[in-house]
Design a protein around this motif. Sequence first.
Motif, mmCIF file in Angstrom:
data_model
loop_
_atom_site.group_PDB
_atom_site.id
_atom_site.type_symbol
_atom_site.label_atom_id
_atom_site.label_comp_id
_atom_site.label_asym_id
_atom_site.label_seq_id
_atom_site.Cartn_x
_atom_site.Cartn_y
_atom_site.Cartn_z
ATOM 1 N N THR A 78 7.248 8.828 8.903
ATOM 2 C CA THR A 78 6.512 8.796 10.163
ATOM 3 C C THR A 78 5.058 8.406 9.940
ATOM 4 N N ALA A 79 4.441 8.905 8.862
ATOM 5 C CA ALA A 79 3.059 8.542 8.552
ATOM 6 C C ALA A 79 2.936 7.043 8.306
ATOM 7 N N CYS A 80 3.910 6.469 7.603
ATOM 8 C CA CYS A 80 3.901 5.024 7.363
ATOM 9 C C CYS A 80 4.051 4.250 8.674
ATOM 10 N N GLY A 81 4.974 4.703 9.516
ATOM 11 C CA GLY A 81 5.176 4.036 10.803
ATOM 12 C C GLY A 81 3.934 4.090 11.674
ATOM 13 N N ASN A 82 3.255 5.234 11.666
ATOM 14 C CA ASN A 82 2.020 5.371 12.448
ATOM 15 C C ASN A 82 0.946 4.403 11.980
ATOM 16 N N MET A 83 0.760 4.334 10.662
ATOM 17 C CA MET A 83 -0.267 3.448 10.129
ATOM 18 C C MET A 83 0.072 1.992 10.408
ATOM 19 N N PHE A 84 1.359 1.651 10.266
ATOM 20 C CA PHE A 84 1.770 0.259 10.484
ATOM 21 C C PHE A 84 1.489 -0.167 11.925
ATOM 22 N N THR A 85 1.913 0.636 12.897
ATOM 23 C CA THR A 85 1.730 0.247 14.298
ATOM 24 C C THR A 85 0.270 0.334 14.729
ATOM 25 N N PHE A 122 0.822 -1.206 0.000
ATOM 26 C CA PHE A 122 0.000 0.000 0.000
ATOM 27 C C PHE A 122 0.861 1.262 0.000
ATOM 28 N N PHE A 123 1.891 1.287 0.843
ATOM 29 C CA PHE A 123 2.776 2.457 0.899
ATOM 30 C C PHE A 123 3.469 2.671 -0.447
ATOM 31 N N SER A 124 3.925 1.593 -1.064
ATOM 32 C CA SER A 124 4.616 1.693 -2.343
ATOM 33 C C SER A 124 3.694 2.276 -3.411
ATOM 34 N N LEU A 125 2.456 1.782 -3.469
ATOM 35 C CA LEU A 125 1.500 2.276 -4.452
ATOM 36 C C LEU A 125 1.105 3.720 -4.171
ATOM 37 N N GLN A 126 0.852 4.032 -2.917
ATOM 38 C CA GLN A 126 0.374 5.362 -2.558
ATOM 39 C C GLN A 126 1.414 6.445 -2.804
ATOM 40 N N TYR A 127 2.657 6.168 -2.433
ATOM 41 C CA TYR A 127 3.705 7.194 -2.522
ATOM 42 C C TYR A 127 4.571 7.061 -3.776
ATOM 43 N N GLU A 128 4.287 6.059 -4.602
ATOM 44 C CA GLU A 128 5.027 5.841 -5.854
ATOM 45 C C GLU A 128 6.520 5.658 -5.600
ATOM 46 N N ILE A 129 6.845 4.801 -4.640
ATOM 47 C CA ILE A 129 8.242 4.520 -4.306
ATOM 48 C C ILE A 129 8.436 3.017 -4.110
ATOM 49 N N SER A 146 -0.566 -3.247 13.338
ATOM 50 C CA SER A 146 0.238 -4.386 13.790
ATOM 51 C C SER A 146 0.769 -4.238 15.206
ATOM 52 N N GLY A 147 0.442 -3.131 15.881
ATOM 53 C CA GLY A 147 0.920 -2.942 17.244
ATOM 54 C C GLY A 147 2.413 -2.694 17.282
ATOM 55 N N GLY A 148 2.991 -2.846 18.458
ATOM 56 C CA GLY A 148 4.426 -2.655 18.618
ATOM 57 C C GLY A 148 4.819 -1.191 18.640
ATOM 58 N N GLU A 149 6.105 -0.956 18.475
ATOM 59 C CA GLU A 149 6.652 0.397 18.466
ATOM 60 C C GLU A 149 7.463 0.612 17.198
ATOM 61 N N ALA A 150 7.570 1.875 16.804
ATOM 62 C CA ALA A 150 8.332 2.208 15.595
ATOM 63 C C ALA A 150 9.216 3.409 15.854
ATOM 64 N N SER A 151 10.438 3.354 15.354
ATOM 65 C CA SER A 151 11.354 4.496 15.385
ATOM 66 C C SER A 151 11.665 4.865 13.943
ATOM 67 N N CYS A 152 11.539 6.148 13.620
ATOM 68 C CA CYS A 152 11.631 6.602 12.231
ATOM 69 C C CYS A 152 12.869 7.467 12.008
ATOM 70 N N TYR A 153 13.492 7.270 10.862
ATOM 71 C CA TYR A 153 14.721 7.980 10.536
ATOM 72 C C TYR A 153 14.739 8.322 9.047
ATOM 73 N N VAL A 154 15.552 9.285 8.678
ATOM 74 C CA VAL A 154 15.929 9.519 7.287
ATOM 75 C C VAL A 154 17.450 9.429 7.211
#
Length: 237
Positions: free
Chosen positions: A201-208, A107-114, A211-219
């Motif tokens: 960060t938007a992807c990490g928010n949707m994923f957790t 979904f992320f790949s299709l939505q953001y074209e990456i 699927s629960g758990g925690e996410a740390s986001c970086y560039v």
Amino acid sequence: MKLHIDENLFQRMPDLKLGIIHYTKITVSESPQMLKGRLQLFQEQLYFELDTKPFNDFPGIKEWRETWKAFGADPNRYRPSVEALYRRIKKQNFLPTVHTAVDLNTFFSLQYEIPAGIYDLAKTVGDIQLTLGEEEDGYEGLNGRFNSLRNILQLKDEYSPFGSPFVDSIRTAVTEETKDALHVLFIRPSMGRDEALQLTTACGNMFTSISGGEASCYVVDREDASLLLNSVDPFKL
């Protein structure tokens, strides 16, 4: 565990960057009906858009084809994964659901074209590097065949390559047993660092949220080409 980008890559693509999400304590399972429905609807809408819109009119696809060429690969022979997904949808060969991790990645790949990939960290060995594939680099892919990575960007640990914006390997595939995962978003090089972090960060928010758990986001980019995945992170969700 250290993750870094080979500095030689910036000589050909100064704005190359990755969005990195480190998930811990996640639960991978059959996707809820909400996600299945959203993925199906997005593909149906995209199918009608693709009926009149060329692939190169999608900015993400166009930019990743140009990135392919900058590193010496032929995008007509080895397509960036996001373009391969779009071409499947144009043929109305819609992507089946697998589980929460794969479906969200799609979904992320299709939505953001990456291009995007998600990997089971328990199956990786030592530090991870984004580098350029050489003649001998390749692996058995999720597409069911051996894939050469010559002149293609690859994620490589201390054992072997395991991922790329082309196709990912079987070795590090996420399953319903996965608890800790690495999500790599191959951000469009033209996107600014702040926007890239917002997207990640938007992807990490949707994923957790699913699927629960925690996410740390970086560039990770030329300004900051390496990170420690276990370090304290101000963008922890």
